[in-house]
Design a protein around this motif. Structure first.
Motif, PDB file in Angstrom:
ATOM      1  N   ILE A  54       0.845  -1.194   0.000  1.00  0.00           N
ATOM      2  CA  ILE A  54       0.000   0.000   0.000  1.00  0.00           C
ATOM      3  C   ILE A  54       0.878   1.241   0.000  1.00  0.00           C
ATOM      4  N   SER A  55       0.453   2.236  -0.764  1.00  0.00           N
ATOM      5  CA  SER A  55       1.101   3.545  -0.764  1.00  0.00           C
ATOM      6  C   SER A  55       0.022   4.598  -0.527  1.00  0.00           C
ATOM      7  N   VAL A  56       0.267   5.479   0.438  1.00  0.00           N
ATOM      8  CA  VAL A  56      -0.716   6.496   0.799  1.00  0.00           C
ATOM      9  C   VAL A  56      -0.150   7.878   0.485  1.00  0.00           C
ATOM     10  N   ALA A  57      -0.967   8.688  -0.166  1.00  0.00           N
ATOM     11  CA  ALA A  57      -0.633  10.092  -0.415  1.00  0.00           C
ATOM     12  C   ALA A  57      -1.851  10.915   0.005  1.00  0.00           C
ATOM     13  N   GLU A  58      -1.759  12.222  -0.106  1.00  0.00           N
ATOM     14  CA  GLU A  58      -2.883  13.064   0.289  1.00  0.00           C
ATOM     15  C   GLU A  58      -4.097  12.762  -0.585  1.00  0.00           C
ATOM     16  N   ARG A  59      -5.152  12.290   0.052  1.00  0.00           N
ATOM     17  CA  ARG A  59      -6.435  11.966  -0.585  1.00  0.00           C
ATOM     18  C   ARG A  59      -6.322  10.901  -1.682  1.00  0.00           C
ATOM     19  N   GLU A  60      -5.277  10.091  -1.619  1.00  0.00           N
ATOM     20  CA  GLU A  60      -5.089   8.995  -2.569  1.00  0.00           C
ATOM     21  C   GLU A  60      -4.506   7.787  -1.857  1.00  0.00           C
ATOM     22  N   VAL A  61      -4.922   6.618  -2.291  1.00  0.00           N
ATOM     23  CA  VAL A  61      -4.344   5.371  -1.797  1.00  0.00           C
ATOM     24  C   VAL A  61      -4.144   4.470  -3.013  1.00  0.00           C
ATOM     25  N   THR A  62      -2.963   3.887  -3.115  1.00  0.00           N
ATOM     26  CA  THR A  62      -2.659   2.974  -4.209  1.00  0.00           C
ATOM     27  C   THR A  62      -2.299   1.619  -3.612  1.00  0.00           C
ATOM     28  N   PHE A  63      -2.927   0.598  -4.142  1.00  0.00           N
ATOM     29  CA  PHE A  63      -2.705  -0.768  -3.677  1.00  0.00           C
ATOM     30  C   PHE A  63      -2.078  -1.570  -4.806  1.00  0.00           C
ATOM     31  N   GLN A  64      -1.050  -2.342  -4.473  1.00  0.00           N
ATOM     32  CA  GLN A  64      -0.484  -3.302  -5.412  1.00  0.00           C
ATOM     33  C   GLN A  64      -0.668  -4.681  -4.803  1.00  0.00           C
ATOM     34  N   VAL A  65      -1.038  -5.637  -5.642  1.00  0.00           N
ATOM     35  CA  VAL A  65      -1.138  -7.026  -5.202  1.00  0.00           C
ATOM     36  C   VAL A  65      -0.362  -7.881  -6.198  1.00  0.00           C
ATOM     37  N   ALA A  66       0.697  -8.519  -5.703  1.00  0.00           N
ATOM     38  CA  ALA A  66       1.497  -9.424  -6.525  1.00  0.00           C
ATOM     39  C   ALA A  66       1.000 -10.846  -6.302  1.00  0.00           C
ATOM     40  N   TYR A  67       0.754 -11.547  -7.389  1.00  0.00           N
ATOM     41  CA  TYR A  67       0.337 -12.940  -7.361  1.00  0.00           C
ATOM     42  C   TYR A  67       1.490 -13.793  -7.874  1.00  0.00           C
ATOM     43  N   GLU A  68       1.705 -14.938  -7.244  1.00  0.00           N
ATOM     44  CA  GLU A  68       2.632 -15.935  -7.758  1.00  0.00           C
ATOM     45  C   GLU A  68       1.894 -17.264  -7.753  1.00  0.00           C
ATOM     46  N   VAL A  69       1.650 -17.801  -8.946  1.00  0.00           N
ATOM     47  CA  VAL A  69       0.886 -19.038  -9.104  1.00  0.00           C
ATOM     48  C   VAL A  69       1.838 -20.098  -9.650  1.00  0.00           C
ATOM     49  N   THR A  70       1.928 -21.212  -8.935  1.00  0.00           N
ATOM     50  CA  THR A  70       2.825 -22.295  -9.319  1.00  0.00           C
ATOM     51  C   THR A  70       2.021 -23.574  -9.521  1.00  0.00           C
ATOM     52  N   VAL A 107      -9.953  -6.306   2.089  1.00  0.00           N
ATOM     53  CA  VAL A 107     -11.315  -6.759   1.803  1.00  0.00           C
ATOM     54  C   VAL A 107     -11.778  -6.235   0.444  1.00  0.00           C
ATOM     55  N   ILE A 108     -11.903  -4.946   0.301  1.00  0.00           N
ATOM     56  CA  ILE A 108     -12.483  -4.358  -0.908  1.00  0.00           C
ATOM     57  C   ILE A 108     -11.534  -4.482  -2.099  1.00  0.00           C
ATOM     58  N   VAL A 109     -10.272  -4.132  -1.902  1.00  0.00           N
ATOM     59  CA  VAL A 109      -9.339  -4.131  -3.037  1.00  0.00           C
ATOM     60  C   VAL A 109      -9.080  -5.550  -3.539  1.00  0.00           C
ATOM     61  N   LEU A 110      -8.885  -6.502  -2.632  1.00  0.00           N
ATOM     62  CA  LEU A 110      -8.682  -7.879  -3.100  1.00  0.00           C
ATOM     63  C   LEU A 110      -9.908  -8.401  -3.826  1.00  0.00           C
ATOM     64  N   ALA A 111     -11.092  -8.065  -3.347  1.00  0.00           N
ATOM     65  CA  ALA A 111     -12.316  -8.495  -4.040  1.00  0.00           C
ATOM     66  C   ALA A 111     -12.410  -7.847  -5.417  1.00  0.00           C
ATOM     67  N   THR A 112     -11.859  -6.659  -5.574  1.00  0.00           N
ATOM     68  CA  THR A 112     -11.879  -5.958  -6.856  1.00  0.00           C
ATOM     69  C   THR A 112     -10.844  -6.530  -7.822  1.00  0.00           C
ATOM     70  N   LEU A 113      -9.634  -6.790  -7.344  1.00  0.00           N
ATOM     71  CA  LEU A 113      -8.546  -7.216  -8.226  1.00  0.00           C
ATOM     72  C   LEU A 113      -8.533  -8.708  -8.537  1.00  0.00           C
ATOM     73  N   HIS A 114      -9.030  -9.526  -7.634  1.00  0.00           N
ATOM     74  CA  HIS A 114      -8.913 -10.979  -7.814  1.00  0.00           C
ATOM     75  C   HIS A 114      -9.541 -11.493  -9.115  1.00  0.00           C
ATOM     76  N   PRO A 115     -10.697 -11.006  -9.545  1.00  0.00           N
ATOM     77  CA  PRO A 115     -11.224 -11.500 -10.833  1.00  0.00           C
ATOM     78  C   PRO A 115     -10.299 -11.218 -12.024  1.00  0.00           C
ATOM     79  N   TYR A 116      -9.591 -10.094 -11.981  1.00  0.00           N
ATOM     80  CA  TYR A 116      -8.639  -9.788 -13.052  1.00  0.00           C
ATOM     81  C   TYR A 116      -7.491 -10.800 -13.035  1.00  0.00           C
ATOM     82  N   ALA A 117      -6.991 -11.126 -11.844  1.00  0.00           N
ATOM     83  CA  ALA A 117      -5.904 -12.099 -11.730  1.00  0.00           C
ATOM     84  C   ALA A 117      -6.372 -13.489 -12.163  1.00  0.00           C
TER      85      ALA A 117
END
Length: 162
Positions: A54-70, A107-117
Motif C-alpha cells: 500500500i502507498s498512501v498520499a494526500e487523498r489517494e491510496v494505491t494498492f499493489q497485489v502481486a500474485y505468484e501461481v505455481t 477486503v475491498i481491493v482484493l475483491a476488486t482485483l482478484h477477478p482480473y488475476a
C-alpha cells in the motif's frame, strides 16, 4: 488474533474509507510466465501466493497485489505465473489510519482485483499450452473471514508518501 470487538472496529474504519473512495483505475504492472517441464500431464497441484502493498498520499491510496501461481506435478514445478495488479483510489477524507487502509485493502481491493488475476492466470496458462487454470474465486464474505482469522496479514504501509 483480533478480538471480535477489534475486528468490528477495523471493519467500521474500512467502511468509512469505502464510502468515500472512488476507483481511479486498475492496471497490470508486471507479468512473467515460465515453463519448467512439459512432460508431466495434469492434474496439477496449484499454489497461489499473494503479496499486497500500500502507498498512501494526500487523498489517494494505491494498492499493489502481486500474485505468484505455481503448478506442480509429482513434486516437480511445471510452470509459474507471476503478475502484479495495481488499483488506485481517491477519497475525500482529511486523513486515513493505517488500520483503515489495511482493512479496506484486504477486503475491498482484493475483491476488486482478484477477478482480473483469475482471468489472466487462466488465459496465460492456456497460452503456455496447458489446460487453463482456474484460481479459486472469493467474495467479500470470504475476505472478511480470512481477515478475521488473520490468514491475510495486514501489509505495512509504504513510508515514502507521494
Amino acid at each position: 488474533m483480533q478480538t471480535s470487538d477489534e475486528f468490528a472496529q477495523s471493519l467500521r474504519l474500512a467502511s468509512t474509507l469505502h464510502r468515500s473512495a472512488k476507483l481511479r483505475g486498475i492496471r497490470l504492472n508486471d507479468l512473467e510466465a515460465k515453463v519448467f517441464n512439459r512432460r508431466l500431464d495434469p492434474p496439477y497441484d496449484v499454489s497461489t501466493e499473494l503479496e499486497p502493498s500500500i502507498s498512501v498520499a494526500e487523498r489517494e491510496v494505491t494498492f499493489q497485489v502481486a500474485y505468484e501461481v505455481t503448478a506442480e506435478a509429482e513434486g516437480e514445478e511445471i510452470f509459474k505465473i507471476k503478475c502484479e495488479f495495481q488499483a488506485g483510489y481517491s477519497h475525500e477524507l482529511e486523513s486515513v489510519s493505517d488500520e483503515m487502509v489495511s482493512t479496506f485493502g484486504n477486503v475491498i481491493v482484493l475483491a476488486t482485483l482478484h477477478p482480473y488475476a483469475r482471468e489472466l492466470v487462466h488465459r496465460v496458462s492456456s497460452d503456455l499450452g496447458f489446460p487453463g487454470l482456474f484460481l479459486d474465486s472469493f467474495d467479500t464474505k470470504d475476505l472478511f473471514l480470512l481477515l478475521s482469522e488473520e490468514r491475510i496479514q495486514k501489509p505495512p504501509l509504504d513510508e515514502n508518501y507521494n
